[in-house]
Design an enzyme around this catalytic site. Structure first.
Site, PDB file in Angstrom:
ATOM      1  N   HIS A  41       0.810  -1.212   0.000  1.00  0.00           N
ATOM      2  CA  HIS A  41       0.000   0.000   0.000  1.00  0.00           C
ATOM      3  C   HIS A  41       0.847   1.267   0.000  1.00  0.00           C
ATOM      4  CE1 HIS A  41      -4.227  -1.604   1.074  1.00  0.00           C
ATOM      5  NE2 HIS A  41      -3.544  -2.510   0.393  1.00  0.00           N
ATOM      6  N   HIS A  48      -2.169 -12.236  -2.498  1.00  0.00           N
ATOM      7  CA  HIS A  48      -3.233 -12.934  -1.779  1.00  0.00           C
ATOM      8  C   HIS A  48      -2.903 -14.394  -1.504  1.00  0.00           C
ATOM      9  CE1 HIS A  48      -6.282  -9.742  -3.426  1.00  0.00           C
ATOM     10  NE2 HIS A  48      -5.395  -9.244  -2.575  1.00  0.00           N
TER      11      HIS A  48
END
EC number: 1.11.1.21
Length: 724
Positions: free
Chosen positions: A99, A267
């Site tokens: 992020h 993920h």
């Protein structure tokens, strides 16, 4: 002090409000004013390290082996105040790094992990960054221990890389060298919306037409890094989400294969957190109470940690073994059918139908409890979109290939805004050069500089041609992601040689002369282009009565077509240049605002911008040879005439069209000159006029020339990271 403060018997000794509270700013009073503050950021007044501190030298002293050992240990040392999922902080640290790096966008090079800006507003309080404040606090003991040898920017980027290593991925490498900033950037445009996660079509929406995302943005909503994990505007539809994914990842220079690799690799480990009521979370860090000490999203009603954590609102792990690097993501995604469900927090998520017990991940705190894995709408896009599906199938069938592509894509993600490889520091820097690093070979310094200058001066090139070509070569530099600039002389290669802003016909003529001079010496074409600009300035200064030598550092190299990713250079094409008084077309944004943005990207200050434009006007470098803003009777002479005539009250200014004005004699009303908004702003903006008046003074003619040469040299050397 606030006027609402409790009266304790005496008056506040501090003048009320103005100095410490946020009052209405000049930009709010006068929205059309130029925000020159973007040119004056990150200076010594905000940096506590002092003028002699050099982080890039300090980080070379870092004990990387010891740091790596400490980072590996941190991953599995769960803290009571913020429990590690399954006893491993890897997923959290990967999200932290991702992020930070994921804010990068290729359009203007802003965002990214290169400055440690995730510590500050607005990014530290974005809805997509819920609980990343906890990750940074977990890293604080590491930062505290290694101190000035390790920036927050490097540490945040490094955390994700070490997390992957600790879970079994062979990473591609890592480079240190990111320098911290000490306050939020003022130049980055994150969007016009007035609320977090505002849906498409709301006030200030970033979308128009058939879901056309506003440039330079690379996120679908205010406060998100990429796409909405629940679907477009929170409505699940994997194919529509696939469109958003493709746009956002393309805008950070990722192709389809890299996109699938990053989505799946991100993920493969960790989980989403939504086991609770999001309404019970407290304010974000910037809005939290003072006693929260920079922590946000605190759950003061329920437990709020471990299995009860709420972050995105989606709840569950993507894979069976969320602390191991494996192929579990594709095994579950592609081998099961999935159906829409709601998380405990009320978020849309996809869950598998009839999943086998052994494929269920265990609870983060109790391994005896098996839970249901999940996929987001973005994950389902990897299965439903035809092109993404082809790539997913290949990765599913070849784990080694998937791991290799992901490792390279992760390295690119976390290093994309660092610039060329020469800026990389540390023992784990990969030897292999990547084309996205815009490689430039080393140039020669073993040649007679004066002899080359003499040949340039003896050519038939004009001052305008020499200065304009050097400027065009250097002006592509962006301090945001350290791309562009004169080094490499890519102005002679596609696509730059054909850009309208580079005047291909004029450029071809000049390059033919300069390439011939370079071929007859050991100098690179890149060096000769810059030298030609310097020769032109020296001639213009001499015409003004100043005999000087423009500083020059040899050693630029010449890039080749094989070293140049054509598509990635499209974003560097100038569509405007206030310095050469040119717009490719009319834009909604004013010419002076475009000039300001370009100035900030080049790393120039307001007074450097002022002196450069004034000098380039009188030298005669306007695009296409136009005379707008050439406020002198002696074009080609480096005089302060631009400022003298701009500030002369004997003239009036009258608009004659869009972005065009006439300067008329007050007494005779005869037209003396023409000019554009970029020219006029140096007389109309109070700050820029103050600079213009300095250079218009009778006693500052020499200062003007000296300041022009200094600013010019700064632009020519902006990408010379080998000199730093």
């Amino acid at each position: 002090m606030s006027k609402n403060a409790t009266n304790t018997g005496g008056k506040c000794p501090v003048m009320h409000g103005g100095a410490t509270e946020v009052s209405i700013s000049n930009m709010e009073w006068w929205p059309k004013a130029l925000n020159l503050d973007i040119l004056h950021q990150h200076d010594s007044k905000t940096n506590p390290m002092g003028p002699d501190f050099n982080y890039r030298e300090m980080v070379k002293k870092l004990d990387v082996a010891a740091l790596k050992k400490d980072m590996h240990a941190l991953m599995t040392e769960s803290q009571d105040w913020w429990l590690a999922d399954w006893g491993h902080y890897g997923g959290l640290m990967i999200r932290l790094s991702w992020h930070a790096a994921g804010t990068y966008r290729i359009a203007d090079g802003r965002g990214g992990a290169g400055t440690g800006n995730q510590r500050f507003a607005p990014i530290n309080s974005w809805p997509d960054n819920v609980n990343l404040d906890k990750a940074r606090r977990l890293l604080w003991p590491i930062k505290k221990k290694y101190g000035n040898k390790l920036s927050w920017a490097d540490l945040i980027a490094y955390a994700g890389t070490i997390a992957y290593e600790s879970m079994g991925l062979k990473t591609f490498g890592f480079a240190f060298g990111r320098e911290d900033i000490w306050h939020p950037e003022k130049d980055t445009y994150w969007g016009s919306e007035k609320e977090w996660l505002a849906p498409s079509g709301s006030e200030g929406s970033r979308y128009s037409g058939e879901r056309d995302l506003e440039n330079p943005l690379a996120a679908v909503m205010m406060g998100l890094i990429y796409v909405n994990p629940e679907g477009v505007d929170g409505n699940p539809d994997p194919l529509k989400t696939a469109h958003d994914i493709r746009v956002t990842f393309e805008r950070m220079a990722m192709n389809d294969e890299e996109t699938v690799a990053l989505t799946a690799g991100g993920h493969t480990v960790g989980k989403c957190h939504g086991n609770g009521d999001a309404d019970q979370l407290g304010a974000e860090p910037e809005g939290a109470e003072i006693e929260d000490q920079g922590f946000g999203w605190l759950n003061k009603t329920k437990r709020g940690i471990g299995r009860d954590t709420v972050s995105s609102g989606i709840e569950g792990a993507w894979t069976t073994n969320p602390t191991q690097w494996d192929n579990g993501y594709f095994q579950l995604l592609l081998n099961y059918e999935w159906e829409l469900k709601k998380s405990p927090a009320g978020a849309w998520q996809w869950e598998p139908i009839n999943i086998k017990e052994e494929h269920r991940p265990v609870d983060v705190e109790d391994a005896s409890i098996r839970l249901t894995p999940i996929m987001t709408d973005a994950d389902m896009a990897m299965k439903m979109d035809p092109e993404y599906r082809k790539i997913s199938d290949r990765f599913h069938q070849d784990q080694d290939y998937f791991s290799e592509v992901f490792a390279r894509a992760w390295f690119k993600l976390t290093h994309r805004d660092m610039g060329p490889k020469v800026r990389y520091i540390g023992p784990d820097v990969p030897q292999e050069e990547q084309i996205w690093q815009d490689p430039v070979p080393a140039g020669s310094t073993d040649y007679d500089i004066q002899a080359v200058k003499d040949k340039i001066a003896a050519s038939d090139l004009s001052v305008s041609e020499m200065v304009s070509t050097a400027w065009d070569s250097a002006r592509t530099f962006r301090g945001s992601d350290k791309r562009g600039g004169a080094n490499g002389a890519r102005i002679r290669l596609a696509p730059q040689k054909d850009w309208k802003g580079n005047e291909p016909a004029r450029l071809s003529k000049v390059l033919a002369v300069l390439e011939g001079i370079a071929a007859g010496s050991k100098a690179s074409v890149a060096d000769v282009i810059v030298l030609a600009g310097n020769v032109g300035i020296e001639q213009a200064a001499k015409a003004a009565g100043f005999d000087l030598t423009v500083p020059f550092s040899s050693g630029r190299g010449d890039a080749t077509d094989e070293m140049t990713d054509l598509d990635s250079f499209d974003v560097l094409e100038p569509i405007h240049d206030g310095y050469r008084n040119w717009l490719k077309q009319d834009y909604a944004v004013s010419a002076e605002e475009l000039m300001l943005d370009r100035t900030q990207l080049m790393g120039l200050t307001a007074h450097e911008m002022t002196v450069l434009i004034g000098g380039m006007r009188v030298i005669g470098t306007n695009q296409g040879g136009t005379k707008h803003g050439v406020l002198t009777e002696h074009e080609g002479t480096l005089s302060n005439d631009f400022f003298v005539n701009l500030t002369d009250m004997n003239y009036t200014w009258k608009p004659t069209g869009n972005n065009l004005y006439e300067i008329r004699d007050r007494k005779t009303d005869k037209v003396k000159w023409t000019a554009t908004r970029v020219d006029l702003v140096f007389g109309s903006n109070s700050i820029l006029r103050a600079y213009a008046e300095v250079y218009a003074q009778d006693d500052n003619k020499e200062k003007f020339v000296q300041d022009f040469v200094s600013a010019w040299t700064k632009v020519m050397n902006a990408d010379r990271f080998d000199l730093i």
